[in-house]
Design a protein around this motif. Structure first.
Motif, PDB file in Angstrom:
ATOM      1  N   UNK A   1       0.730  -1.178   0.138  1.00 24.34           N
ATOM      2  CA  UNK A   1       0.054   0.043  -0.034  1.00 24.34           C
ATOM      3  C   UNK A   1       0.920   1.434   0.001  1.00 24.34           C
ATOM      4  N   UNK A   2       2.041   1.387   0.686  1.00 25.57           N
ATOM      5  CA  UNK A   2       2.720   2.361   0.919  1.00 25.57           C
ATOM      6  C   UNK A   2       4.177   2.385   0.535  1.00 25.57           C
ATOM      7  N   UNK A   3       4.714   3.575  -0.140  1.00 20.85           N
ATOM      8  CA  UNK A   3       6.150   3.596  -0.484  1.00 20.85           C
ATOM      9  C   UNK A   3       7.052   3.613   0.812  1.00 20.85           C
ATOM     10  N   UNK A   4       8.256   3.302   0.645  1.00 18.35           N
ATOM     11  CA  UNK A   4       9.211   3.024   1.920  1.00 18.35           C
ATOM     12  C   UNK A   4       9.968   4.297   2.020  1.00 18.35           C
ATOM     13  N   UNK A   5      10.222   4.941   0.707  1.00 13.22           N
ATOM     14  CA  UNK A   5      11.366   6.081   0.565  1.00 13.22           C
ATOM     15  C   UNK A   5      11.181   7.127   1.826  1.00 13.22           C
ATOM     16  N   UNK A   6      10.025   7.582   1.908  1.00 16.64           N
ATOM     17  CA  UNK A   6       9.918   8.557   2.988  1.00 16.64           C
ATOM     18  C   UNK A   6      10.227   8.053   4.306  1.00 16.64           C
ATOM     19  N   UNK A   7       9.779   7.021   4.621  1.00 13.41           N
ATOM     20  CA  UNK A   7      10.013   6.397   6.009  1.00 13.41           C
ATOM     21  C   UNK A   7      11.534   6.072   6.000  1.00 13.41           C
ATOM     22  N   UNK A   8      12.080   5.619   5.112  1.00 13.12           N
ATOM     23  CA  UNK A   8      13.409   5.437   5.216  1.00 13.12           C
ATOM     24  C   UNK A   8      14.356   6.788   5.383  1.00 13.12           C
ATOM     25  N   UNK A   9      13.827   7.829   4.612  1.00 13.31           N
ATOM     26  CA  UNK A   9      14.553   9.022   4.691  1.00 13.31           C
ATOM     27  C   UNK A   9      14.335   9.532   6.106  1.00 13.31           C
ATOM     28  N   UNK A  10      13.224   9.589   6.834  1.00 16.86           N
ATOM     29  CA  UNK A  10      13.050  10.082   7.897  1.00 16.86           C
ATOM     30  C   UNK A  10      13.837   9.168   9.101  1.00 16.86           C
ATOM     31  N   UNK A  11      13.898   7.884   8.784  1.00  7.15           N
ATOM     32  CA  UNK A  11      14.758   7.080   9.867  1.00  7.15           C
ATOM     33  C   UNK A  11      16.359   7.386   9.475  1.00  7.15           C
ATOM     34  N   UNK A  12      16.944   7.759   8.365  1.00  7.50           N
ATOM     35  CA  UNK A  12      18.173   8.126   8.236  1.00  7.50           C
ATOM     36  C   UNK A  12      18.460   9.462   9.086  1.00  7.50           C
ATOM     37  N   UNK A  13      17.539  10.280   8.866  1.00 11.30           N
ATOM     38  CA  UNK A  13      17.615  11.734   9.639  1.00 11.30           C
ATOM     39  C   UNK A  13      17.757  11.639  11.119  1.00 11.30           C
ATOM     40  N   UNK A  14      17.252  10.563  11.766  1.00 10.82           N
ATOM     41  CA  UNK A  14      16.974  10.415  13.261  1.00 10.82           C
ATOM     42  C   UNK A  14      18.344   9.689  13.739  1.00 10.82           C
ATOM     43  N   UNK A  15      18.719   8.550  12.896  1.00 17.67           N
ATOM     44  CA  UNK A  15      19.562   7.733  13.181  1.00 17.67           C
ATOM     45  C   UNK A  15      21.041   7.985  12.735  1.00 17.67           C
ATOM     46  N   UNK A  16      21.553   9.156  12.971  1.00 20.86           N
ATOM     47  CA  UNK A  16      22.820   9.568  12.602  1.00 20.86           C
ATOM     48  C   UNK A  16      23.603  10.349  13.654  1.00 20.86           C
TER      49      UNK A  16
ATOM     50  N   UNK B   1      19.382   2.351  11.001  1.00 22.28           N
ATOM     51  CA  UNK B   1      18.163   3.021  10.361  1.00 22.28           C
ATOM     52  C   UNK B   1      17.726   1.826   9.434  1.00 22.28           C
ATOM     53  N   UNK B   2      18.511   1.021   8.827  1.00 21.22           N
ATOM     54  CA  UNK B   2      17.880  -0.045   7.888  1.00 21.22           C
ATOM     55  C   UNK B   2      17.420  -1.180   8.518  1.00 21.22           C
ATOM     56  N   UNK B   3      18.077  -1.401   9.891  1.00 22.75           N
ATOM     57  CA  UNK B   3      17.460  -2.473  10.898  1.00 22.75           C
ATOM     58  C   UNK B   3      16.025  -2.121  11.404  1.00 22.75           C
ATOM     59  N   UNK B   4      15.861  -0.667  11.679  1.00 25.25           N
ATOM     60  CA  UNK B   4      14.600  -0.452  12.050  1.00 25.25           C
ATOM     61  C   UNK B   4      13.649  -0.647  11.129  1.00 25.25           C
ATOM     62  N   UNK B   5      14.049  -0.053  10.032  1.00 21.97           N
ATOM     63  CA  UNK B   5      13.199  -0.057   8.456  1.00 21.97           C
ATOM     64  C   UNK B   5      12.856  -1.534   8.273  1.00 21.97           C
ATOM     65  N   UNK B   6      13.727  -2.485   8.217  1.00 22.17           N
ATOM     66  CA  UNK B   6      13.297  -3.846   7.935  1.00 22.17           C
ATOM     67  C   UNK B   6      12.334  -4.250   9.229  1.00 22.17           C
ATOM     68  N   UNK B   7      12.344  -3.913  10.332  1.00 23.39           N
ATOM     69  CA  UNK B   7      11.603  -4.518  11.440  1.00 23.39           C
ATOM     70  C   UNK B   7      10.197  -3.896  11.144  1.00 23.39           C
TER      71      UNK B   7
END
Length: 390
Positions: free
Chosen positions: A112-127, A190-196
């Motif tokens: 249903x949903x794209x993951x690009x926005x979510x991935x970008x948000x997670x990258x911003x947080x976990x740096x 961020x990628x592990x969070x996104x995977x979960x």
């Protein structure tokens, strides 16, 4: 692969530290994680007061181990890197709608949903706050033991992955002294969070490269660890994980927080409605509900439960029930969750909230209602529940 921010020394000190251990476990549940955030806000406020701390206090200053699945993995990782609950709340409120970005019509046959926005948000947080490099699972910026649950579709197995430096697949150096490229600690956080959070039907899977191999991951909520509380207990105590924490109701506290349940949600279901589309929409939620209930039940059997709603009419809430014959309670257990049926919402003093508006994993247009539910459940958080652990 860069590994300049991978360090295990602080974490080893924390794991080996004396005194009672405190574990926080957070369920999956999509945007309903807003309920969890509100409950955590009350816990943070209570602990700050009991410990006599100022506004610099974070839950990572109290809990030794934070575990999460799906949306719980997002919150757990945020806590582990030292974010205040108010900051996590802002992340959900301000970014929730952007994270659920509808996929194109063609792609909606897959998700249903794209993951690009979510991935970008997670990258911003976990740096890294200074270098701005992406944080790795083994980063020294993590202030607690962190466990996140996902399902490895490539190996067809659940993966409760952690930054525990003693774990088998977290060894950074081989026996010959060379660096190990396929060490889990080198995976971007961020990628592990996104995977979960890659819930089937809702989001596309996440592909993670580890050494020379690629693995396809989906949401940990479709494993038996949508509620990761008992798995976190096992990781903290059994020999293979090498943390070896001492058990006992005065030696370990597990605080488990859910994102709401919907018992009886399909009371008027017609069997003819159970077609392919119905199953595609309902199975993820059904699996999550069954998994979290089983983990919760195990915790109440082997832990001393001080707070928690009734599990069912047969076993009740298990508060005051003794351990199985010949054994003692292995930890103290607190469970906070919400019943998202009409009856449950009325009991919380929220009769005007429609159950169908808050039961879905993607109820982004009803974040305000989810916050109200979380605030109502948070009233069950009491100082005496934490006695012996402050």
């Amino acid at each position: 692969m860069k590994n300049s921010n991978v360090s295990a020394e602080k974490l080893k000190t924390l794991i080996q530290g004396i005194g009672p251990k405190k574990i926080l476990a957070l369920d999956g549940g999509g945007i309903r994680g807003m309920i969890t955030v509100e409950i955590l806000g009350e816990i943070e406020k209570l602990l700050r007061k009991k410990l006599g701390k100022d506004d610099k206090f974070r839950l990572s200053d109290y809990f030794d181990f934070v575990a999460g699945t799906s949306t719980g993995a997002i919150i757990a990782a945020c806590i582990s890197v030292g974010m205040k609950v108010s900051e996590i709340k802002s992340f959900y409120v301000e970014s929730g709608r952007e994270m659920f970005d509808k996929a194109s019509l063609l792609k909606r046959m897959r998700y249903r949903y794209e993951d690009e926005n979510l991935a970008n948000k997670l990258r911003q947080v976990f740096k890294h706050p200074q270098t701005k490099e992406e944080l790795l699972l083994g980063s020294d910026q993590l202030k607690t033991v962190l466990m996140m649950v996902m399902r490895n579709a490539t190996t067809d197995s659940p993966w409760p992955i952690s930054n525990n430096p003693h774990a088998m697949y977290n060894q950074t150096v081989r026996k010959d002294g060379s660096l190990r490229d396929n060490c889990n600690l080198y995976i971007p956080l961020w990628q592990l969070v996104r995977a979960s959070t890659a819930a089937p039907v809702y989001f596309p899977p996440e592909v993670v490269k580890l050494g020379n191999q690629e693995f396809v991951f989906v949401d940990g909520g479709i494993t038996t660890y949508n509620n990761p509380a008992f798995q976190a207990f096992l990781m903290a105590t059994i020999k293979p994980y090498e943390m070896n924490w001492t058990t006992g109701e005065d030696k370990m506290l597990i605080v488990s927080i859910g994102t709401g349940t919907s018992p009886g949600a399909n009371a008027d279901l017609d069997p003819d409605q159970m077609n392919v589309l119905y199953n595609a929409k309902s199975l993820p939620s059904a699996l999550m509900a069954a998994a979290l209930n089983e983990q919760d039940f195990l915790c109440r059997v082997f832990g001393k439960c001080l707070v928690g709603d009734s599990l069912d009419r047969e076993v009740g809430d298990m508060i005051g029930v003794s351990a199985p014959r010949g054994s003692n309670k292995l930890f103290t257990y607190l469970r906070f969750n919400a019943n998202l049926t009409s009856e449950g919402l009325r009991e919380l003093g929220l009769p005007d909230i429609k159950p169908e508006n808050v039961q879905r994993l993607d109820s982004i247009e009803h974040i305000g209602a989810l916050q109200s539910i979380g605030q109502a459940v948070a009233k069950k958080v009491k100082p005496e529940q934490f006695e012996g652990f402050v």
